[in-house]
Design a protein around this motif. Structure first.
Motif, PDB file in Angstrom:
ATOM      1  N   GLN A 397       2.516  -9.751   8.449  1.00 25.50           N
ATOM      2  CA  GLN A 397       1.199  -9.614   7.831  1.00 25.50           C
ATOM      3  C   GLN A 397       0.846  -8.140   7.670  1.00 25.50           C
ATOM      4  O   GLN A 397       1.485  -7.263   8.247  1.00 25.50           O
ATOM      5  CB  GLN A 397       0.141 -10.305   8.694  1.00 25.50           C
ATOM      6  CG  GLN A 397       0.340 -11.792   8.860  1.00 25.50           C
ATOM      7  CD  GLN A 397      -0.698 -12.420   9.774  1.00 25.50           C
ATOM      8  OE1 GLN A 397      -1.389 -11.719  10.523  1.00 25.50           O
ATOM      9  NE2 GLN A 397      -0.814 -13.740   9.722  1.00 25.50           N
ATOM     10  N   SER A 402      -3.504 -10.592   6.483  1.00 23.00           N
ATOM     11  CA  SER A 402      -2.985 -11.421   5.395  1.00 23.00           C
ATOM     12  C   SER A 402      -1.568 -10.967   5.056  1.00 23.00           C
ATOM     13  O   SER A 402      -1.077  -9.969   5.574  1.00 23.00           O
ATOM     14  CB  SER A 402      -3.878 -11.326   4.152  1.00 23.00           C
ATOM     15  OG  SER A 402      -3.691 -10.094   3.484  1.00 23.00           O
ATOM     16  N   ASP A 404      -0.730 -10.210   1.933  1.00 19.65           N
ATOM     17  CA  ASP A 404      -0.844  -9.571   0.618  1.00 19.65           C
ATOM     18  C   ASP A 404      -0.346  -8.132   0.645  1.00 19.65           C
ATOM     19  O   ASP A 404      -0.496  -7.412   1.635  1.00 19.65           O
ATOM     20  CB  ASP A 404      -2.294  -9.583   0.138  1.00 19.65           C
ATOM     21  CG  ASP A 404      -2.828 -10.990  -0.069  1.00 19.65           C
ATOM     22  OD1 ASP A 404      -2.004 -11.894  -0.311  1.00 19.65           O
ATOM     23  OD2 ASP A 404      -4.055 -11.185   0.027  1.00 19.65           O
TER      24      ASP A 404
END
Length: 500
Positions: A397, A402, A404
């Protein structure tokens, strides 16, 4: 009769001695000629100093020279090191920086009795270091601390050409920065795989110590994955290659190369109580540096991948207390709920012993391996649980929790400043009700606009600034230039403008 016999024996003894001496002299002379014909060295006896002997008038041999075509391991090493230096020296640049430092100057006596406030004065600050060209189109890697705060950066090549450099991005967490010059067809150094570096192998450090340009020193790799508690940034990564190649102030940002002339590290720090080299130096492994470079070019910022764990190294007493049968690995103290490790089923008390196929002995090695990955990448982690090996697939992460990829930078990062809310004392002293004070200023839009450290931002584009989020909001909503109004601690008001 007895006298005659004694005389004959005496004469025979003398003749025998002369004959032996003659034979010894002839034999010795032949041996010396044989040695001079077949060996390049002779010694002076007690001192054992080597004397150069010339066999061929076209050959000059010194202490370490050997006949053409005859190579020992030493001469092969010498040739490799010479070739490595020749490959590298033209691709290592001299980095020169300049910025203006502001400070308050005042007379406390005059201020107390006559109310004359302190005055701001400025002085130029010059710095220098090294950099490594990594592509023929002008990308240059150096240390972040070499160009930190710089308002102007110039790089000088080994052939004396000079170029103004642009900062593409920085990563204080690894002390790596990326510069760019507008020039093509430049010499550059190819990176190696720093995971393959072995303790004991010969290396060269190339840089510009004490402004001595194009300096090459040699040593061996003394250790790998060394943590010296240098990085003070959050998510700082320390897994230095330690060498005994001489590195001094000015070498920072220069190249550490192997015997093939391949880049294995960026020279960064020395262990010294004097400020100069005293035995050991440290380099950021090139695998870490190139990951930073790729992220800065592609995403504008470094993509830091995390597992969401709190960890520490093992030692004998801790292992005994917790019934752990190994001293190699990283012990997991705690797990962030909802983090990558938690979702993969990793638990506190587990010991990480391998990432993929790479064995993990300590925290620095774990940080080094994780630094190669980005959020969303999956890797296989081998653990010891109750002294039995298990494997877990972990999806890494970002620091926000996240998977992303974060593209572009936080608007505040581009400003190059760290802010703090003003205190009650500052509000009363300056007769203001709000504002964000610049407590640290580095290279960025604010410094380029002429703003100095200590400046208190009151408004931006007419909006009152109370928090860092207010600054971020103004920048995100602005479609053009940004007007800044504020005040310095000495009471002087100032106005500035910069582009988005």
């Amino acid at each position: 009769m007895e006298k005659r016999k004694l005389f004959i024996n005496f004469v025979a003894g003398i003749l025998g001695g002369v004959l032996v001496l003659l034979i010894y002299t002839i034999t010795t002379d032949q041996e010396i000629k044989s040695v001079q014909s077949n060996n390049q060295y002779a010694t002076t006896g007690q001192q054992g100093n080597f004397i150069n002997k010339t066999i061929d008038s076209n050959q000059t041999r010194g202490l370490n020279s050997r006949p053409v075509g005859q190579y020992s391991p030493v001469s092969m090493l010498e040739n490799e090191m010479v070739t490595a230096a020749q490959k590298t020296v033209d691709a290592v640049v001299h980095v020169k920086t300049a910025y203006v430092q502001e400070y308050n100057y005042g007379n406390p006596f005059m201020e107390y009795f006559f109310g004359q406030g302190s005055q701001r004065r400025s002085q130029p600050v010059l710095g220098s270091g090294s950099g490594v060209i990594i592509s023929e189109d002008g990308y240059i890697v150096t240390n972040n601390h070499v160009i930190d705060k710089a308002q102007k950066i110039k790089v000088i090549l080994n052939d004396k050409r000079e170029f103004d450099a642009e900062v593409i991005g920085t990563d204080p967490g690894t002390d790596i920065a990326l510069l760019k010059v507008n020039e093509g067809n430049l010499p550059y150094v190819k990176p190696a795989n720093s995971d393959d570096v072995q303790v004991g192998e010969w290396v060269l450090a190339v840089g510009n110590p004490f402004n001595l340009t194009s300096t090459v020193t040699a040593g061996i790799v003394s250790a790998k994955a060394r943590n010296i508690n240098l990085m003070k940034e959050n998510y700082g990564i320390e897994a230095f290659i330690q060498t005994d190649a001489a590195v001094n102030p000015g070498n920072s940002g220069g190249a550490l190369v192997n015997r093939k002339g391949e880049l294995i590290g960026i020279n960064t720090a020395i262990a010294s109580k004097t400020g100069s080299y005293t035995g050991y130096s440290f380099a950021v492994p090139v695998n870490i540096a190139m990951k930073v470079v790729e992220d800065l070019i592609e995403y504008g910022q470094v993509q830091r991948a995390v597992m969401g764990i709190m960890i520490h190294d093992l030692n004998e007493s801790f292992a005994a207390e917790n019934d752990i049968e190994t001293l190699n690995g990283v012990y997991i103290d705690n797990i962030n709920q909802g983090g990558a490790a938690d979702k993969a089923g990793i638990k506190p008390g587990d010991v990480i012993v391998r990432i993929g196929t790479v064995n993990i002995d300590n925290v620095a090695q774990l940080q080094e391996q994780l630094s190669k990955f980005r959020p969303g990448d999956q890797l296989k982690v081998t653990l010891l649980r109750n002294n039995r090996e298990i494997e877990r697939d972990v999806v890494l992460q970002n620091k926000m929790g996240s998977t992303d990829i974060i593209k572009g930078e936080d608007p505040l990062v581009n400003l190059g400043a760290r802010f703090e809310p003003i205190t009650k004392k500052e509000k009363k002293l300056l007769n203001i009700s709000h504002g964000m004070k610049i407590v640290e200023l580095k290279s960025g839009k604010l410094r380029s606009a002429g703003i100095h450290e200590g400046f208190i931002i009151l408004t931006m584009n007419g909006m009152e600034i109370v928090s860092g989020n207010d600054i971020r909001q103004v920048i995100e909503q602005s479609k053009g230039g940004i007007m800044v109004e504020g005040i310095y601690p000495n009471g002087m008001k100032a106005y500035y403008a910069f582009g988005k």
